[in-house]
Design a protein around this motif. Structure first.
Motif, mmCIF file in Angstrom:
data_model
loop_
_atom_site.group_PDB
_atom_site.id
_atom_site.type_symbol
_atom_site.label_atom_id
_atom_site.label_comp_id
_atom_site.label_asym_id
_atom_site.label_seq_id
_atom_site.Cartn_x
_atom_site.Cartn_y
_atom_site.Cartn_z
ATOM 1 N N ALA A 182 46.631 19.648 15.945
ATOM 2 C CA ALA A 182 45.677 20.692 16.294
ATOM 3 C C ALA A 182 45.021 20.390 17.645
ATOM 4 N N VAL A 183 44.695 19.112 17.888
ATOM 5 C CA VAL A 183 44.124 18.715 19.176
ATOM 6 C C VAL A 183 45.155 18.922 20.290
ATOM 7 N N PHE A 184 46.409 18.603 19.997
ATOM 8 C CA PHE A 184 47.503 18.816 20.953
ATOM 9 C C PHE A 184 47.591 20.295 21.343
ATOM 10 N N LEU A 185 47.558 21.173 20.340
ATOM 11 C CA LEU A 185 47.631 22.614 20.599
ATOM 12 C C LEU A 185 46.412 23.102 21.385
ATOM 13 N N HIS A 186 45.236 22.587 21.024
ATOM 14 C CA HIS A 186 43.984 23.044 21.626
ATOM 15 C C HIS A 186 43.810 22.511 23.051
ATOM 16 N N ASP A 187 43.957 21.191 23.222
ATOM 17 C CA ASP A 187 43.631 20.558 24.500
ATOM 18 C C ASP A 187 44.777 20.563 25.499
ATOM 19 N N ILE A 189 48.264 22.206 25.035
ATOM 20 C CA ILE A 189 48.973 23.482 25.164
ATOM 21 C C ILE A 189 48.019 24.596 25.567
ATOM 22 N N GLY A 190 46.754 24.467 25.153
ATOM 23 C CA GLY A 190 45.752 25.463 25.536
ATOM 24 C C GLY A 190 45.697 26.671 24.627
ATOM 25 N N ASN A 191 46.319 26.581 23.449
ATOM 26 C CA ASN A 191 46.304 27.698 22.494
ATOM 27 C C ASN A 191 45.234 27.417 21.436
ATOM 28 N N LYS A 192 43.997 27.732 21.765
ATOM 29 C CA LYS A 192 42.861 27.377 20.919
ATOM 30 C C LYS A 192 42.886 28.115 19.587
ATOM 31 N N LEU A 193 43.210 29.397 19.623
ATOM 32 C CA LEU A 193 43.218 30.194 18.390
ATOM 33 C C LEU A 193 44.257 29.680 17.412
ATOM 34 N N PHE A 194 45.467 29.398 17.917
ATOM 35 C CA PHE A 194 46.525 28.902 17.040
ATOM 36 C C PHE A 194 46.158 27.531 16.478
ATOM 37 N N ALA A 195 45.505 26.693 17.282
ATOM 38 C CA ALA A 195 45.098 25.363 16.826
ATOM 39 C C ALA A 195 44.134 25.472 15.645
ATOM 40 N N ILE A 196 43.145 26.365 15.777
ATOM 41 C CA ILE A 196 42.154 26.538 14.711
ATOM 42 C C ILE A 196 42.802 27.126 13.462
ATOM 43 N N THR A 197 43.654 28.142 13.657
ATOM 44 C CA THR A 197 44.334 28.783 12.522
ATOM 45 C C THR A 197 45.256 27.799 11.814
ATOM 46 N N PHE A 198 46.004 27.028 12.593
ATOM 47 C CA PHE A 198 46.919 26.040 12.023
ATOM 48 C C PHE A 198 46.172 25.039 11.152
#
Length: 218
Positions: A182-187, A189-198
């Motif tokens: 989730a941190v990888f996706l958020h920080d 990749i920059g996909n904050k919404l997908f990180a939170i949803t995942f």
């Protein structure tokens, strides 16, 4: 009696806290040279060290980019060259860590250690995909493309999830990996919404006692 390697790892953690980056990196490399077989806690420490250095590089690059946009200066060309120098140092550091994971670092056999190793590789590939030096842009130096780096990063995490799913009794290891992804996706990749949803979906499934077979995470 404390071993030389244990002392080196201790000094890594101390220098991490006091922001002594030079000694921190020196002792990190020394500990790996003394014994390259790392457990999950040691790999997490190495990961924290790498991220600390990488984020310093990225913050420096972003600061210079802001100056480029806001300030018209006679030193503009020198500013661009200085930024490129930092990008090169950033790229060299990332490539050095990737090389260490390919030729030196060996994770312990437990799933959590393997996951920590793969997530470390995934994060570094993700970070290095963010910037290119002028030489890379002009193809004077040929590295992987941004898409190839991101794909390698995601592949590392997919392999880690496959290992975690096979060890169905270790829910803690799986949740720890979920947090890292989730941190990888958020920080990165920059996909904050997908990180939170995942992360929310994984938490709901974990609380419901869901065990994965071959299902892909979406």
């Amino acid at each position: 009696m404390t071993s030389e390697r244990e002392l080196a790892l201790f000094l890594v953690s101390i220098n991490f806290e006091i922001n002594n980056d030079e000694d921190m990196i020196y002792n990190m490399k020394k500990s790996i040279q003394l014994d390259s077989h790392l457990n999950s806690d040691e790999l997490d420490l190495i990961s924290q060290v790498c991220k600390k250095i990488i984020k310093q590089y990225i913050n420096s690059i972003k600061s210079i980019e802001l100056i480029e946009k806001k300030v018209k200066t006679i030193y503009y060309e020198q500013l661009i060259k200085y930024k490129d120098q930092i990008v090169k140092e950033f790229t060299n550091f990332c490539n050095e860590i990737i090389e260490m994971t390919e030729s030196q670092i060996v994770p312990m056999e437990d799933v959590e250690s393997k996951n920590a190793f793969l997530s470390l590789r995934g994060d570094i590939y993700g970070y290095i995909s963010q910037y290119k030096s002028q030489d890379e842009k002009k193809n004077k130096i040929v590295y992987l493309s941004k898409k190839e780096k991101v794909n390698k990063a995601i592949n590392c995490y997919e392999r880690a999830f496959e290992d975690a799913d096979q060890d169905i009794f270790d829910g803690y290891a799986t949740m720890k990996l979920d947090n890292k992804y989730a941190v990888f996706l958020h920080d990165i990749i920059g996909n904050k919404l997908f990180a939170i949803t995942f992360l929310q979906n994984e938490l709901d499934r974990y609380n419901a006692g869901v065990v994965y077979d071959d299902d892909k995470r979406d």
